[in-house]
Design an enzyme around this catalytic site. Structure first.
Site, PDB file in Angstrom:
ATOM      1  N   GLY A 216       0.852  -1.210  -0.070  1.00 60.29           N
ATOM      2  CA  GLY A 216      -0.067   0.036   0.000  1.00 60.29           C
ATOM      3  C   GLY A 216       0.735   1.176  -0.082  1.00 60.29           C
ATOM      4  O   GLY A 216       1.864   1.233  -0.456  1.00 60.29           O
ATOM      5  N   SER A 217       0.397   2.253   0.690  1.00 63.47           N
ATOM      6  CA  SER A 217       0.818   3.712   0.681  1.00 63.47           C
ATOM      7  C   SER A 217       2.348   3.522   1.324  1.00 63.47           C
ATOM      8  O   SER A 217       3.250   4.348   0.918  1.00 63.47           O
ATOM      9  CB  SER A 217       0.303   4.407   1.445  1.00 63.47           C
ATOM     10  N   ALA A 218       2.886   2.492   2.042  1.00 66.01           N
ATOM     11  CA  ALA A 218       4.025   2.335   2.560  1.00 66.01           C
ATOM     12  C   ALA A 218       5.052   2.315   1.393  1.00 66.01           C
ATOM     13  O   ALA A 218       6.367   2.762   1.674  1.00 66.01           O
ATOM     14  CB  ALA A 218       4.357   1.281   3.448  1.00 66.01           C
ATOM     15  N   LYS A 220       5.216   4.202  -1.071  1.00 61.38           N
ATOM     16  CA  LYS A 220       5.446   5.747  -1.725  1.00 61.38           C
ATOM     17  C   LYS A 220       6.849   6.185  -1.145  1.00 61.38           C
ATOM     18  O   LYS A 220       7.296   6.966  -2.080  1.00 61.38           O
ATOM     19  CB  LYS A 220       4.258   6.532  -1.237  1.00 61.38           C
TER      20      LYS A 220
END
Lengths: 484, 461
Positions: A216-218, A220
């Protein structure tokens, strides 16, 4: 009648000769093969014939042995606080074999390793019983305890690394199991084993090393690193060129943000602070597959590591098209990582861009406590330059001071982090995974980087879930390492 | 008494009796098993076994009595056979006692084996005392045939054990393997029969394609033996015994007639028989399958054959040491009887196993030598028959256990647990000793010739 008698004598001699040749063939030529045959029970008997060496954390053994009765196998392994340490030790069962460190270092622990030959010979001469060597790990009792207790009855995993050396400090996985419960070969052991194997929660799965989750966003953070490394953007406080919503290239599908957050033309710092899908999705699409892939690989994606236990290979697609690259760059599509992999991402940034190869065995000892092998820290790669690492640190620190990772703040310590909530299943119909990756930093560099994943994030509420569920666990682990 | 000058070619100053050699060798034959016994105790419990003295004294007494009897009743007998038999039997006792220490291998059998060994030595002494001359046996040729046939056929009427019907059960006494005794008795019959018929078998034949074809009436008994060995195979499913009898007969025929054609016939008949039986006898087919694929799993489990191969492999060159192996993995009482060589191989290693095989080889060689030395054809045939049977048995068992040939249900002479086997083999050694004694005994001094007497002065009153 003497002529045929002599011939019969020769015949009898040939019979005996044939037997002699045959036994030489079986006991000399074939001996090793038969001796080590998987079905030759002596192999396992020998394995458990002498006290097994210990796996050591700090200076305390977390495994031990006890004598068994009524069995071929004399000694049985025991595990102290087995459930907490299971992802590290694995199991050593008389009936079901070995895994993890117990498996990788089996020969040292049983005393059969060739490097112990001299020691063994001396012991034979002095009449000392055969005893296995010990495995000293890099793990921290405090960090492991914080991780295991932090996860509590939630399903998930924690991996913590010392960024400066790559030494693994914690590896927790829940729900867990007690390796002592099937260390023997009795009916009870078998029953416990079958129950564990059939448990739908998979307690014997090592989620920290062997399970890959969409990050997920980790993820990014990796995308941001790629943007800086490739010069797409150089200042973290310069406006990016990103619309909101962002339409995936060559499609009509909009990539939205979660909630009402200021993402239009946001700076990299703000984009990470609020976890803007639009900004990082566009960066991925702009850089393209090859550049994104190259950066992800530098962090360790698509590589099977041995620490020395085998880890699962984290995945960053090598065949995706442009819109898929955009999705991959925000940790969706086929992107998947082990908790250890995400801890490596955090540790590389915390260590000023240099990624150290993770390891969990500090040294191997013979039965007299003399080291026969020591692991020295090794550089794995340099995914970002030290300047860019400093920029990324600033961004991640902003996430903790005023972004989605506030729950990881520690008084008097600089903490950087990134939350993530990964969609799970088609149309996000399963519980999402809550992620938090972070590091703590003191004057003498960073002593710890942590990745936490909790599988049962209750609802898809943007990145708040990662911050709410996973960040407090990461905080406790970091505090344990910092002695706070 | 004055020294008499002798003019005959056979001198009374014959071969030395070698009884002291035998005694010296017997000391070793007793000491080695006693040390082995101590070794097992030390390996298993770290202390000398309680029965060590009793065992040493018992084995020593048995060997001593046997030696004294040989000294008295067979002064010129071969000096090697008794020590070799004693050593093998003593080692057998130690191995069985060692396997008794494994609870999973059933009740203790060493005490009864010691009892049987004592009976065996008693029979050994009995043969030496009562069989003054082996040629007496020649008188019982046809009685031997009847007795042997009865012994061979008897097990058919008793239930089989482990798939082979080779036992008879006598209430209160236990199980006997009549085949072991039949082995000796049928050799007596063959020797007697062939001695009479050898000229007819050797000479009254037509030459055909380089082979001597015997007359039908001479061939008859041979076909009968062939048929009987097949019947044993079929009804008692005992591959070993049938192979032994047929092989024995072919060897003796060959020696008696000096005609190679008999060997060709023998091989043809046994090959025919083997193919014939193996086509419909499941038991034999199983054995062959186990032989071809020793490590194959059966029903997901490891077979006895595989377990023995593992035992041999794990033993390696020098073995695990007495008492430190895992023969119990073979299971049942098999390690004490059929598979005792596996224990030798595992615990004494290749070295120990070769030593044991060489001991057997030595015993066989002394038997064949006895046959060569014997002066009468009956003695020659009997000696070669007995040692040939012994050699075949050793080969069939050891070859079967080590996977050289398919396994057959027979016991390792002297070494394996089994009363009938121990007793019969002691008797076999006794007969061989009797023949060798006769062969090596110097001819009696000729009666002094009256002509050589000095003239006596006759005092005339």
């Amino acid at each position: 009648m003497n002529k045929p008698l002599r011939r019969v004598a020769v015949f009898c001699g040939l019979l005996v000769l044939a037997l002699l040749i045959r036994v030489n063939y079986v006991q000399f030529v074939q001996a090793d093969e038969l001796k080590n045959d998987a079905h030759n029970r002596r192999v396992t008997i020998n394995q458990y014939a002498s006290p097994r060496g210990d796996i050591i954390v700090g200076d305390k053994a977390i495994t031990g042995h006890t004598e068994t009765t009524g069995s071929d196998f004399k000694f049985k392994a025991t595990f102290k606080n087995g459930a907490m340490w299971a992802p590290v030790t694995g199991y050593a069962s008389q009936a079901f074999g070995t895994s993890m460190l117990e498996g990788v270092n089996d020969k040292i622990l049983t005393g059969d390793d060739d490097r112990l030959f001299f020691r063994r010979t001396v012991d034979i001469l002095t009449g000392k019983e055969k005893q296995g060597g010990d495995v000293v790990t890099t793990l921290s009792n405090a960090a492991q305890k914080a991780a295991f207790e932090g996860l509590g009855d939630k399903k998930g995993a924690v991996a913590a690394i010392d960024p400066q050396t790559g030494a693994i400090l914690a590896l927790a996985s829940t729900p867990s199991y007690d390796p002592s419960s099937f260390a023997g070969n009795s009916k009870t052991d078998e029953k416990n084993w079958v129950t564990l194997k059939n448990d739908k929660d998979e307690p014997m799965l090592n989620r920290a090393l062997r399970q890959i989750y969409p990050p997920g966003s980790a993820f990014k953070v990796v995308t941001a690193a790629a943007a800086l490394e490739n010069g797409l953007y150089s200042g973290i406080d310069d406006k990016t060129d990103s619309p909101d919503p962002y339409t995936l290239p060559t499609t009509t599908t909009d990539l939205p943000n979660e909630g009402n957050i200021p993402c239009k033309n946001a700076t990299l710092r703000v984009a990470l602070q609020y976890s803007c899908n639009t900004v990082f999705g566009k960066i991925g699409a702009d850089l393209g597959r090859e550049k994104m892939l190259a950066e992800a690989k530098k962090f360790g994606f698509n590589d099977e590591l041995f620490v020395p236990v085998r880890t699962a290979t984290s995945n960053f697609s090598t065949t995706m098209d442009q819109p898929q690259t955009a999705l991959s760059s925000i940790g969706q599509f086929e992107t998947a990582a082990t908790p250890l992999q995400m801890a490596m991402v955090a540790s590389a940034i915390a260590n000023d861009g240099k990624l150290m190869k993770p390891y969990m065995v500090k040294e191997l000892l013979d039965s007299n406590g003399k080291a026969i092998e020591q692991t020295s820290p090794q550089e794995y790669s340099q995914p970002v330059s030290s300047e860019n690492a400093a920029k990324l640190q600033q961004m991640m620190e902003t996430v903790v001071t005023s972004g989605t990772g506030k729950n990881a703040q520690i008084d008097g310590v600089t903490v950087g982090g990134k939350t993530g909530t990964a969609q799970n299943g088609v149309n996000n119909d399963k519980s999402p995974y809550a992620w938090f990756i972070s590091y703590a930093k003191t004057d003498s560099g960073s002593p710890v980087a942590v990745a936490v994943v909790v599988e049962d994030g209750l609802a898809n509420r943007g990145d708040i879930t990662g911050g709410g569920l996973a960040a407090p666990i990461a905080k406790k682990v970091m505090e344990a390492v910092l002695n706070k | 008494m004055s020294v008499i000058s002798n003019t005959t070619t056979i001198t009374s100053v014959g071969a030395p009796s070698r009884r002291n050699t035998e005694l010296a060798l017997l000391v070793f034959a007793v000491l080695i098993p006693v040390f082995a016994y101590a070794n097992v105790g030390l390996a298993k419990d770290g202390s000398l076994p309680a029965g060590l003295l009793a065992y040493g004294a018992g084995l020593g007494t048995l060997a001593g009595i046997a030696h004294l009897m040989v000294r008295k009743f067979a002064k010129y007998a071969d000096p090697l056979m008794l020590p070799v038999a004693t050593l093998l039997n003593g080692m057998g006792l130690v191995l069985i006692w060692r396997l008794d220490q494994e609870p999973s291998l059933g009740a203790a059998m060493a005490p009864s084996q010691l009892l049987w060994s004592t009976l065996g030595v008693a029979l050994f002494v009995g043969v030496l005392v009562f069989l003054k001359d082996h040629r007496i046996l020649q008188r019982y040729t046809y009685i031997s045939m009847v007795v042997a046939l009865v012994l061979l056929v008897l097990p058919v009427f008793f239930p089989g054990i482990n798939g082979a019907k080779i036992w008879i059960t006598i209430p209160g006494v236990g199980s006997l393997q009549p085949g072991e005794f039949a082995k000796i008795i049928i050799t007596v019959f063959f020797a007697g029969y062939l001695m009479v018929k050898r000229d007819a078998l050797a000479l009254a034949s037509r030459r055909f394609m380089g082979l001597y074809l015997p007359r039908g009436r001479d061939l008859g008994p041979i076909l009968v033996i062939w048929a009987i060995s097949l019947l044993i195979l079929v009804f008692e499913t005992d591959l070993g015994t049938s192979l032994l009898f047929f092989g024995l007969f072919v060897i003796m025929l060959y020696v008696a007639t000096e005609r190679t054609s008999w060997i060709v016939f023998g091989l043809l008949l046994s090959a025919g028989g083997a193919v014939f039986v193996s086509t419909f006898e499941a038991h034999v087919q199983d054995r062959v399958q186990n032989w071809l694929h020793p490590l194959a799993l059966v029903n997901g489990g490891v077979t006895e054959t595989a377990q023995t191969m593992y035992a041999f492999g794990s033993g390696g060159l020098f073995g695990s040491g007495l008492g430190q192996g895992y023969s119990r993995l073979i299971g049942g009482i098999a390690p004490k009887s059929d598979y005792i060589l596996a224990t030798v191989g595992e615990e004494l290693g290749l070295t120990g196993l070769m030593a044991v095989l060489l001991l057997y080889g030595l015993l066989i060689e002394r038997g064949v030598r006895t046959a060569l030395a014997a002066r009468d054809p009956f003695g020659k045939l009997l000696a070669i028959g007995l040692s040939g049977a012994f050699a075949l048995q050793v080969f069939v068992v050891a070859g079967g256990v080590t996977g050289l040939i398919p396994l057959t249900g027979m016991t390792m002479p002297f070494l394996a647990q089994g009363g009938s086997s121990v007793i019969a083999n002691w008797a076999l050694v006794a007969i061989l000793l009797r023949i060798s004694d006769t062969a090596r005994r110097p001819a009696p001094s000729p009666a002094p010739s009256p002509d050589a007497e000095p003239t006596q002065v006759v005092r005339v009153q």
